[in-house]
Design a protein around this motif. Sequence first.
Motif, PDB file in Angstrom:
ATOM      1  N   ALA A   1       0.867  -1.182   0.000  1.00 11.82           N
ATOM      2  CA  ALA A   1       0.000   0.000   0.000  1.00 11.82           C
ATOM      3  C   ALA A   1       0.903   1.231   0.000  1.00 11.82           C
ATOM      4  N   ILE A   2       0.751   2.062  -1.032  1.00  8.70           N
ATOM      5  CA  ILE A   2       1.552   3.285  -1.141  1.00  8.70           C
ATOM      6  C   ILE A   2       0.670   4.451  -0.714  1.00  8.70           C
ATOM      7  N   VAL A   3       1.114   5.174   0.313  1.00 12.74           N
ATOM      8  CA  VAL A   3       0.238   6.131   0.978  1.00 12.74           C
ATOM      9  C   VAL A   3       0.773   7.553   0.857  1.00 12.74           C
ATOM     10  N   GLY A   4      -0.092   8.471   0.403  1.00 11.34           N
ATOM     11  CA  GLY A   4       0.273   9.891   0.467  1.00 11.34           C
ATOM     12  C   GLY A   4       0.232  10.616  -0.861  1.00 11.34           C
ATOM     13  N   ASP A   5       1.245  11.429  -1.085  1.00 13.87           N
ATOM     14  CA  ASP A   5       1.265  12.373  -2.198  1.00 13.87           C
ATOM     15  C   ASP A   5       1.646  11.695  -3.522  1.00 13.87           C
ATOM     16  N   ILE A   6       0.717  10.940  -4.071  1.00 11.83           N
ATOM     17  CA  ILE A   6       0.989  10.243  -5.333  1.00 11.83           C
ATOM     18  C   ILE A   6       1.199  11.255  -6.462  1.00 11.83           C
ATOM     19  N   LEU A   7       0.444  12.331  -6.419  1.00 15.75           N
ATOM     20  CA  LEU A   7       0.452  13.325  -7.499  1.00 15.75           C
ATOM     21  C   LEU A   7       1.860  13.852  -7.801  1.00 15.75           C
ATOM     22  N   ASN A   8       2.573  14.221  -6.759  1.00 17.50           N
ATOM     23  CA  ASN A   8       3.867  14.880  -6.967  1.00 17.50           C
ATOM     24  C   ASN A   8       5.056  13.939  -6.840  1.00 17.50           C
ATOM     25  N   SER A   9       4.793  12.662  -6.618  1.00 11.55           N
ATOM     26  CA  SER A   9       5.892  11.768  -6.261  1.00 11.55           C
ATOM     27  C   SER A   9       6.413  10.953  -7.442  1.00 11.55           C
ATOM     28  N   ARG A  10       7.680  11.167  -7.765  1.00 11.75           N
ATOM     29  CA  ARG A  10       8.313  10.330  -8.802  1.00 11.75           C
ATOM     30  C   ARG A  10       8.592   8.940  -8.243  1.00 11.75           C
ATOM     31  N   VAL A  11       8.791   8.860  -6.920  1.00  9.57           N
ATOM     32  CA  VAL A  11       9.015   7.556  -6.294  1.00  9.57           C
ATOM     33  C   VAL A  11       7.782   6.671  -6.500  1.00  9.57           C
ATOM     34  N   ALA A  12       6.600   7.259  -6.289  1.00 11.45           N
ATOM     35  CA  ALA A  12       5.363   6.492  -6.439  1.00 11.45           C
ATOM     36  C   ALA A  12       5.247   5.940  -7.858  1.00 11.45           C
ATOM     37  N   ARG A  13       5.492   6.788  -8.849  1.00 13.45           N
ATOM     38  CA  ARG A  13       5.357   6.335 -10.243  1.00 13.45           C
ATOM     39  C   ARG A  13       6.325   5.189 -10.546  1.00 13.45           C
TER      40      ARG A  13
ATOM     41  N   LYS B   1      -1.690  -1.161  -4.065  1.00 14.56           N
ATOM     42  CA  LYS B   1      -2.819  -0.262  -3.829  1.00 14.56           C
ATOM     43  C   LYS B   1      -2.247   1.105  -3.459  1.00 14.56           C
ATOM     44  N   VAL B   2      -3.013   2.164  -3.748  1.00 16.28           N
ATOM     45  CA  VAL B   2      -2.566   3.470  -3.284  1.00 16.28           C
ATOM     46  C   VAL B   2      -3.617   4.048  -2.344  1.00 16.28           C
ATOM     47  N   VAL B   3      -3.153   4.839  -1.393  1.00 19.43           N
ATOM     48  CA  VAL B   3      -4.059   5.508  -0.466  1.00 19.43           C
ATOM     49  C   VAL B   3      -3.785   6.997  -0.570  1.00 19.43           C
ATOM     50  N   ALA B   4      -4.775   7.741  -1.081  1.00 16.50           N
ATOM     51  CA  ALA B   4      -4.615   9.190  -1.223  1.00 16.50           C
ATOM     52  C   ALA B   4      -5.969   9.809  -1.520  1.00 16.50           C
ATOM     53  N   PRO B   5      -6.160  11.054  -1.101  1.00 21.58           N
ATOM     54  CA  PRO B   5      -7.394  11.750  -1.474  1.00 21.58           C
ATOM     55  C   PRO B   5      -7.332  12.101  -2.957  1.00 21.58           C
ATOM     56  N   SER B   6      -8.466  12.363  -3.565  1.00 23.72           N
ATOM     57  CA  SER B   6      -8.504  12.537  -5.023  1.00 23.72           C
ATOM     58  C   SER B   6      -7.602  13.677  -5.492  1.00 23.72           C
ATOM     59  N   MET B   7      -7.418  14.721  -4.658  1.00 23.08           N
ATOM     60  CA  MET B   7      -6.575  15.827  -5.137  1.00 23.08           C
ATOM     61  C   MET B   7      -5.089  15.486  -5.137  1.00 23.08           C
ATOM     62  N   LEU B   8      -4.725  14.364  -4.534  1.00 22.34           N
ATOM     63  CA  LEU B   8      -3.318  13.938  -4.597  1.00 22.34           C
ATOM     64  C   LEU B   8      -3.120  12.725  -5.523  1.00 22.34           C
ATOM     65  N   ILE B   9      -4.103  12.494  -6.374  1.00 20.01           N
ATOM     66  CA  ILE B   9      -3.997  11.444  -7.393  1.00 20.01           C
ATOM     67  C   ILE B   9      -3.860  12.134  -8.754  1.00 20.01           C
ATOM     68  N   PRO B  10      -2.877  11.737  -9.563  1.00 20.19           N
ATOM     69  CA  PRO B  10      -2.747  12.391 -10.867  1.00 20.19           C
ATOM     70  C   PRO B  10      -3.905  12.060 -11.803  1.00 20.19           C
ATOM     71  N   GLN B  11      -4.118  12.933 -12.784  1.00 19.73           N
ATOM     72  CA  GLN B  11      -5.099  12.625 -13.835  1.00 19.73           C
ATOM     73  C   GLN B  11      -4.604  11.393 -14.587  1.00 19.73           C
ATOM     74  N   ASN B  12      -5.517  10.688 -15.196  1.00 21.05           N
ATOM     75  CA  ASN B  12      -5.168   9.497 -15.986  1.00 21.05           C
ATOM     76  C   ASN B  12      -4.464   8.429 -15.152  1.00 21.05           C
ATOM     77  N   PHE B  13      -4.746   8.414 -13.860  1.00 18.12           N
ATOM     78  CA  PHE B  13      -4.074   7.437 -12.996  1.00 18.12           C
ATOM     79  C   PHE B  13      -4.489   6.017 -13.345  1.00 18.12           C
ATOM     80  N   SER B  14      -5.621   5.883 -14.058  1.00 19.06           N
ATOM     81  CA  SER B  14      -6.114   4.545 -14.392  1.00 19.06           C
ATOM     82  C   SER B  14      -5.118   3.747 -15.231  1.00 19.06           C
ATOM     83  N   CYS B  15      -4.152   4.451 -15.873  1.00 20.68           N
ATOM     84  CA  CYS B  15      -3.161   3.705 -16.649  1.00 20.68           C
ATOM     85  C   CYS B  15      -2.195   2.937 -15.740  1.00 20.68           C
ATOM     86  N   PHE B  16      -2.151   3.315 -14.476  1.00 25.93           N
ATOM     87  CA  PHE B  16      -1.385   2.509 -13.517  1.00 25.93           C
ATOM     88  C   PHE B  16      -2.315   1.426 -12.976  1.00 25.93           C
ATOM     89  N   ASN B  17      -1.747   0.264 -12.782  1.00 23.41           N
ATOM     90  CA  ASN B  17      -2.577  -0.832 -12.308  1.00 23.41           C
ATOM     91  C   ASN B  17      -2.581  -0.839 -10.778  1.00 23.41           C
TER      92      ASN B  17
END
Lengths: 177, 308
Positions: free
Chosen positions: B159-171, B185-201
């Motif tokens: 489970a990857i938790v937190g700032d997915i949007l700005n994190s190169r580590v997460a990607r 799995k990722v845990v983050a509020p919608s504003m910290l999820i990048p657009q088009n995140f569905s391309c990540f599994n």
Amino acid sequence: MREKATVLNADDIERIIKRISHEIVERNKGSENLIFIGIQKKGVPLAKRIKESIEKITNSEIKLGKLDISFYRDDVNEKIKSDVNITDIPFEIKGKDIILVDDVLFTGRTIRAAMDAIMDFGRPQSIQLVVLIDRGHRELPIRADYVGKNLPTSLNEFVEVKLSETDNEDKVTICWI
Amino acid sequence: MVEKKDILNLDKFSIKEINDLMNMADSFTEILKRDVKKVPVLRGKTIINLFFEPSTRTKVSFEIAAKRLSADLINFSPNLSSLKKGESEIDTLKTINAMKIDLVIIRHSDSGYINYFAKNIPVPVINAGDGKHEHPTQALLDLYTIYKNFSKLEGLKVAIVGDILNSRVARSDIKLFNKMGLDVKVVAPSMLIPQNFSCFNAKIHSNIEEVISEADVLYMLRMQFERQDKKFYPSTKEYNEFLSLNLSRLNKMKKDSIIMHPGPVNRGIEISDEVMEMQEIVKDKIKINTQVANGVAVRMAVLYYALS
């Protein structure tokens, strides 16, 4: 690769192991200060066999280390090696007489690298070299102390050592490339 | 000419090549336990550390890795260079290149800059942090840390938790973990999820409580305040409520599960002070320092790969 000739069979190899074991004990006046280090991969099972044979002769216990020399080679730019084997020398080698074991002695570059690697672990009293086959063509001033068989070869020949531990049979053949 | 071996991301690496790199890291781990922690394999090679963005662990980690392999490493500090006199970054790079460097390690805050850089220099380039894009050596050391802990990868729940949007580590982590058969799995509020995140599994959760009891690996990301041009989260209190690791949540974790963080930790945000202070007591669980230690061996493997 076409097989050319069998150089050593299983019985020959067994006799060589016994003979070299006795030579090592004779020259070192026993086995008290000895440590065995096999060079990955084929040197490791050979070192184990000689070590066990000496343990029977002198009724002693001798330590065995494994050495991978990939990171000490002088030809990384020419060969890419991704299958690096483990190095495992979990004991003090300072002041010990090291019996370094490899299957084939050829240019001498592997042994040069192995000696550099050993020196990084400590300062042994001496390093003695055992090889099953000495095929000549040295590029460095290195010689073996104990030789299973001297085998004059040409540069386009290939010496293949098979050992039961890794290849299910004991056999040395010489092939054309 | 043989293609130069850039490491900008890990997309083109096969599963076998990733495993080879990890085996190599194992060999280097053994070397790091010796009295003489140095092998001569990259003797005579010159490496430059080009960090256009601050770093402690990655920069030092690469520096130690290079020195353990007997390469010469030069640290380039943009703030003390001719960049301050107005030289463009591409001209700086050409100047450096004229000095016969064998490999460049680079970090830059502009996403994609490193790819442009790599195209314009004839020596291998290693990405040490590419804006919000990729951080491949961090992903490798994270994978290696997980593998060393569990002795397997397939099927582990991360489970990857937190700032997915700005994190190169997460990607980089999500892509590599998926490739190697982990369940992410990722845990983050919608504003910290990048657009088009569905391309990540990876399935998205919004509350850490939903994953805490089942995760084998709880990967806490750093809030990337320096990359957040607006406020993404209303308050620390709210972050703590939904995303932080605190003592009571630590107690809900599976036995044998581990906690990771790429560092540096914002104490009291991603991980509470109390939990951070327990690092020594529960070192089988909190792997943050193990990640740093493994980083050196993994980066040795990467440098060896790129230069051999």
